[in-house]
Design an enzyme around this catalytic site. Structure first.
Site, PDB file in Angstrom:
ATOM      1  N   ARG A  50       0.814  -1.222   0.000  1.00 35.45           N
ATOM      2  CA  ARG A  50       0.000   0.000   0.000  1.00 35.45           C
ATOM      3  C   ARG A  50       0.849   1.273   0.000  1.00 35.45           C
ATOM      4  O   ARG A  50       0.435   2.300  -0.514  1.00 35.45           O
ATOM      5  CB  ARG A  50      -0.898  -0.023   1.229  1.00 35.45           C
ATOM      6  CG  ARG A  50      -2.297   0.386   0.892  1.00 35.45           C
ATOM      7  CD  ARG A  50      -3.229   0.204   2.012  1.00 35.45           C
ATOM      8  NE  ARG A  50      -2.533   0.362   3.303  1.00 35.45           N
ATOM      9  CZ  ARG A  50      -3.108   0.147   4.461  1.00 35.45           C
ATOM     10  NH1 ARG A  50      -4.352  -0.232   4.512  1.00 35.45           N
ATOM     11  NH2 ARG A  50      -2.462   0.306   5.592  1.00 35.45           N
ATOM     12  N   LYS A 149       1.157 -18.871   6.092  1.00 38.05           N
ATOM     13  CA  LYS A 149       0.333 -19.151   7.254  1.00 38.05           C
ATOM     14  C   LYS A 149       0.165 -17.866   8.056  1.00 38.05           C
ATOM     15  O   LYS A 149       1.010 -16.987   7.895  1.00 38.05           O
ATOM     16  CB  LYS A 149       0.944 -20.263   8.099  1.00 38.05           C
ATOM     17  CG  LYS A 149       2.192 -19.839   8.876  1.00 38.05           C
ATOM     18  CD  LYS A 149       2.600 -20.900   9.831  1.00 38.05           C
ATOM     19  CE  LYS A 149       2.073 -20.677  11.219  1.00 38.05           C
ATOM     20  NZ  LYS A 149       2.879 -19.787  12.062  1.00 38.05           N
ATOM     21  N   HIS A 179       6.817 -23.395   6.183  1.00 38.16           N
ATOM     22  CA  HIS A 179       8.250 -23.302   5.877  1.00 38.16           C
ATOM     23  C   HIS A 179       9.061 -24.447   6.501  1.00 38.16           C
ATOM     24  O   HIS A 179      10.157 -24.728   6.079  1.00 38.16           O
ATOM     25  CB  HIS A 179       8.820 -21.920   6.224  1.00 38.16           C
ATOM     26  CG  HIS A 179       9.076 -21.696   7.678  1.00 38.16           C
ATOM     27  ND1 HIS A 179       8.092 -21.350   8.556  1.00 38.16           N
ATOM     28  CD2 HIS A 179      10.211 -21.772   8.412  1.00 38.16           C
ATOM     29  CE1 HIS A 179       8.613 -21.219   9.767  1.00 38.16           C
ATOM     30  NE2 HIS A 179       9.904 -21.471   9.716  1.00 38.16           N
ATOM     31  N   LYS A 183      12.768 -27.015   5.213  1.00 40.66           N
ATOM     32  CA  LYS A 183      14.039 -27.192   5.943  1.00 40.66           C
ATOM     33  C   LYS A 183      14.705 -28.466   5.439  1.00 40.66           C
ATOM     34  O   LYS A 183      14.051 -29.496   5.286  1.00 40.66           O
ATOM     35  CB  LYS A 183      13.794 -27.267   7.457  1.00 40.66           C
ATOM     36  CG  LYS A 183      13.338 -25.924   8.034  1.00 40.66           C
ATOM     37  CD  LYS A 183      13.206 -25.995   9.539  1.00 40.66           C
ATOM     38  CE  LYS A 183      12.519 -24.762  10.106  1.00 40.66           C
ATOM     39  NZ  LYS A 183      13.381 -23.619  10.345  1.00 40.66           N
ATOM     40  N   GLU A 217      12.045 -22.601  21.146  1.00 37.01           N
ATOM     41  CA  GLU A 217      12.557 -21.299  20.695  1.00 37.01           C
ATOM     42  C   GLU A 217      12.989 -20.500  21.909  1.00 37.01           C
ATOM     43  O   GLU A 217      12.377 -20.610  22.981  1.00 37.01           O
ATOM     44  CB  GLU A 217      11.443 -20.522  20.003  1.00 37.01           C
ATOM     45  CG  GLU A 217      10.925 -21.176  18.756  1.00 37.01           C
ATOM     46  CD  GLU A 217       9.966 -20.232  18.048  1.00 37.01           C
ATOM     47  OE1 GLU A 217      10.435 -19.463  17.208  1.00 37.01           O
ATOM     48  OE2 GLU A 217       8.774 -20.252  18.370  1.00 37.01           O
ATOM     49  N   ASP A 236      -0.178 -21.490  16.400  1.00 33.46           N
ATOM     50  CA  ASP A 236       1.005 -20.918  15.746  1.00 33.46           C
ATOM     51  C   ASP A 236       2.010 -21.997  15.322  1.00 33.46           C
ATOM     52  O   ASP A 236       2.664 -21.857  14.294  1.00 33.46           O
ATOM     53  CB  ASP A 236       1.672 -19.929  16.718  1.00 33.46           C
ATOM     54  CG  ASP A 236       2.809 -19.149  16.070  1.00 33.46           C
ATOM     55  OD1 ASP A 236       2.587 -18.587  14.978  1.00 33.46           O
ATOM     56  OD2 ASP A 236       3.917 -19.102  16.634  1.00 33.46           O
ATOM     57  N   HIS A 241       3.376 -26.622  11.738  1.00 31.23           N
ATOM     58  CA  HIS A 241       4.736 -27.173  11.694  1.00 31.23           C
ATOM     59  C   HIS A 241       4.846 -28.540  12.380  1.00 31.23           C
ATOM     60  O   HIS A 241       5.381 -29.490  11.825  1.00 31.23           O
ATOM     61  CB  HIS A 241       5.735 -26.224  12.360  1.00 31.23           C
ATOM     62  CG  HIS A 241       5.688 -24.818  11.818  1.00 31.23           C
ATOM     63  ND1 HIS A 241       5.495 -24.546  10.491  1.00 31.23           N
ATOM     64  CD2 HIS A 241       5.822 -23.613  12.423  1.00 31.23           C
ATOM     65  CE1 HIS A 241       5.506 -23.227  10.305  1.00 31.23           C
ATOM     66  NE2 HIS A 241       5.696 -22.642  11.457  1.00 31.23           N
ATOM     67  N   LYS A 341       7.892 -20.825  23.479  1.00 28.66           N
ATOM     68  CA  LYS A 341       8.741 -19.637  23.392  1.00 28.66           C
ATOM     69  C   LYS A 341       9.513 -19.526  24.704  1.00 28.66           C
ATOM     70  O   LYS A 341       9.058 -20.013  25.747  1.00 28.66           O
ATOM     71  CB  LYS A 341       7.886 -18.377  23.233  1.00 28.66           C
ATOM     72  CG  LYS A 341       6.953 -18.416  22.019  1.00 28.66           C
ATOM     73  CD  LYS A 341       7.560 -17.704  20.846  1.00 28.66           C
ATOM     74  CE  LYS A 341       6.643 -17.675  19.653  1.00 28.66           C
ATOM     75  NZ  LYS A 341       7.348 -17.741  18.383  1.00 28.66           N
ATOM     76  N   LYS A 346      17.226 -22.760  21.149  1.00 23.98           N
ATOM     77  CA  LYS A 346      16.493 -22.907  19.890  1.00 23.98           C
ATOM     78  C   LYS A 346      16.847 -24.303  19.400  1.00 23.98           C
ATOM     79  O   LYS A 346      18.011 -24.573  19.068  1.00 23.98           O
ATOM     80  CB  LYS A 346      16.926 -21.858  18.876  1.00 23.98           C
ATOM     81  CG  LYS A 346      16.204 -22.025  17.542  1.00 23.98           C
ATOM     82  CD  LYS A 346      16.282 -20.766  16.688  1.00 23.98           C
ATOM     83  CE  LYS A 346      15.635 -20.953  15.320  1.00 23.98           C
ATOM     84  NZ  LYS A 346      14.182 -21.016  15.354  1.00 23.98           N
TER      85      LYS A 346
HETATM   86  C1  BG6 Z   1       6.487 -19.279  12.553  1.00 22.99           C
HETATM   87  C2  BG6 Z   1       5.786 -18.892  13.809  1.00 22.99           C
HETATM   88  O1  BG6 Z   1       5.609 -19.975  11.707  1.00 22.99           O
HETATM   89  O2  BG6 Z   1       7.595 -20.124  12.863  1.00 22.99           O
HETATM   90  C3  BG6 Z   1       6.740 -18.153  14.763  1.00 22.99           C
HETATM   91  O3  BG6 Z   1       4.696 -18.012  13.515  1.00 22.99           O
HETATM   92  C4  BG6 Z   1       7.962 -19.021  14.992  1.00 22.99           C
HETATM   93  O4  BG6 Z   1       6.100 -17.857  15.996  1.00 22.99           O
HETATM   94  C5  BG6 Z   1       8.575 -19.491  13.677  1.00 22.99           C
HETATM   95  O5  BG6 Z   1       8.903 -18.229  15.716  1.00 22.99           O
HETATM   96  C6  BG6 Z   1       9.689 -20.491  13.926  1.00 22.99           C
HETATM   97  O6  BG6 Z   1      10.353 -20.746  12.720  1.00 22.99           O
HETATM   98  P1  BG6 Z   1      11.877 -21.235  12.713  1.00 22.99           P
HETATM   99  O7  BG6 Z   1      12.170 -21.512  11.277  1.00 22.99           O
HETATM  100  O8  BG6 Z   1      12.681 -20.098  13.281  1.00 22.99           O
HETATM  101  O9  BG6 Z   1      11.935 -22.448  13.581  1.00 22.99           O
END
Ligand code: BG6
EC number: 1.1.1.49
Length: 492
Positions: A50, A149, A179, A183, A217, A236, A241, A341, A346
């Site tokens: 926009r 998503k 996504h 990976k 994470e 989420d 995932h 979270k 991670k």
């Molecule tokens: C996203 C979530 O789909 O995936 C986020 O909305 C999350 O909350 C992220 O942090 C994690 O992705 P990755 O690739 O960093 O594990």
């Protein structure tokens, strides 16, 4: 070196071109593909959003994003300048008429290009963007639409989005991104299972005791509180995932790698997942919310403070579940999954714990722990470890200890591991939908998630607090330990 096969020339239109996803993921991924000479020189990347900005301003904006989100060692100034020359920009109002004629004029210059439309906007706009694409005659055989998503927040809203997009694009031209499927190690799961007879023959309830999936994470909600608070960890991370990881772990061998064969098998797993109802919600689920604590030695605030809304929230930032896949292969094998979270690391991994032998020639105290685990590490340090029992070296008795057969992919293949989006963005151009979700998959996982969300509504309980930097509420440890099992911890 990886083999790079250039794709056909394309015009990639990215809606939401000034947004976070485009800056952090899409532009860096496209730059990396360009740096590796996979993108033909005549291709164009057309940002649409926009905001009113000139082409120079958009390219400057993109340069800043690349400098921030691509590691400095991977910035090649000549390639970067070359990449920026491929960027174009049109200010488009997704909900109105502004900008669509201009976009059409730009695209009409090269009518036979592969033309992906990437919708990196709020899902509320998907329907309207698709209607406009249709109204302005921008959809043809070479078009594809890519949906980020979240596709909805429950089955009903997911169906509404799928209906709106499906009204103008056939399913074969719709690419729903998860996504995690891009990976490398997730794709490696298929290689591991179906290209190695030793594993596939053992991949069942006779030999496997249980499976664990952890996606941890260290980040909090990082300025996404507005979205996250209406979502929570189940929507989420689990609905998409984690269920996708579970599907790839549990599915039968597809008849080929073709998109529909793989998706048919994943769908069967989703349909075999036992719904969690209010009758068992308390025994097989744990919801948590992070409180203040420390991550990596740094003190951090709790979720409520991060939200900064002043309103108490009952949204879960952590969830642990015990799941069942009701079919012959997996009868009686629990799948324990957890994600959250502000955990200590991670870390994403799938752990397959094999059963102990029914009879042992070794004394009971010879074992330190259950033998034989396969640990598939998705991130960081992608790799695989098979824990095997070995004799503790030295004289004096026969003691056993677990040792790792350890493969680190980066060390083995000595190459950069591409970000998931690099692969997925190019798969869209190739028209390869194997790593994307089909409509029925998304809806089956929402149907399962809806039952659980309803069960939580019927048995309302505030999420259990856990200190930031811990592995979640103690109840999540009890969830697995009351079955006589433990969450996987690294062995030295
Ligand atoms: C996203 C979530 O789909 O995936 C986020 O909305 C999350 O909350 C992220 O942090 C994690 O992705 P990755 O690739 O960093 O594990």
């Amino acid at each position: 070196m990886a083999t790079i096969i250039p794709v056909s020339p394309f015009d990639y239109v990215v809606f939401g071109a000034t947004g976070d996803l485009t800056q952090r993921k899409l532009l860096p991924a496209l730059y990396q593909r360009y740096r590796d000479a996979q993108i033909p020189e005549t291709s164009r990347i057309i940002g649409a959003s926009r905001s009113h900005m000139s082409l120079e301003e958009f390219r400057e904006h993109a340069r800043d994003a690349l400098k921030s989100f691509v590691p400095p060692s991977e910035i090649d100034e000549t390639k970067l300048a070359g990449f920026l020359d491929h960027l174009f920009y049109v200010a488009v109002d997704a909900l109105g008429d502004e900008g669509w004629d201009e976009l059409k004029a730009l695209l009409d210059e090269r009518p036979d290009r592969i033309r992906p439309y990437y919708l990196a906007t709020s899902p509320d706009l998907y329907g309207s963007i698709c209607r406009n694409l249709d109204r302005y005659g921008l959809i043809g055989e070479n078009s594809r639409v890519v949906l980020e998503k979240p596709i909805g927040k429950d089955l009903k809203s997911a169906r509404a989005i799928n209906d709106a997009v499906g009204a103008v694009f056939p399913e074969s031209q719709i690419f729903r991104i998860d996504h995690y499927l891009g990976k490398e190690t997730v794709q490696n799961l298929m290689a591991l299972r179906f290209a190695n007879t030793i594993f596939e023959r053992l991949w069942n309830a006779d030999v496997i005791d249980h499976v664990q999936i952890t996606v941890g994470e260290t980040v909090g909600v990082e300025g996404r509180g507005g979205y996250y608070d209406t979502s929570g960890a189940l929507r989420d991370m689990v609905q998409n995932h984690i269920l996708q990881l579970l599907c790839l772990t549990a599915m039968e061998s597809p008849i080929s790698l073709d998109a529909n064969s793989v998706r048919d098998e994943k769908l069967k797993v989703l349909r075999a997942l036992k719904p969690i109802t209010s009758a068992d919600v308390q025994s097989v689920t744990v919801r948590g919310q992070y409180a203040a604590g420390a991550v990596g030695g740094r003190p951090v605030e709790g979720y409520q403070a991060d939200l900064d809304s002043g309103m108490p929230s009952r949204t879960e930032t952590f969830v642990a579940l015990k799941l069942e896949v009701r079919n012959g292969r997996w009868a009686g094998v629990p799948f324990y999954v957890r994600t959250g979270k502000r955990l200590p690391k991670k870390l994403s991994e799938i752990v397959v714990q094999f059963r102990a032998s029914p009879f042992s020639i070794f004394p009971a105290d010879a074992f330190g722990r259950e033998p034989n685990r396969l640990v598939i590490r998705l991130q960081p340090e992608e790799g695989m470890k098979l824990e095997v029992m070995t004799k503790d070296p030295g004289p004096g008795g026969m003691r056993l200890r677990p040792t790792n057969l350890d493969i680190s992919f980066e060390e083995t293949f000595k190459q950069r591991y591409p970000d998931a989006y690099e692969r997925l963005l190019m798969d869209v151009v190739r028209g390869n939908a194997t790593l994307f979700m089909r409509r029925d998959e998304v809806e089956a996982s929402w149907a399962w998630a809806d039952t659980l969300l309803q069960a939580w509504t019927d048995r309302p309980e505030p999420p259990r607090p856990y200190a930031a930097g811990s592995w979640g509420p103690t109840a999540s440890i009890a969830l697995i330990e009351r079955d006589g099992r433990t969450w996987h911890e690294e062995i030295g």
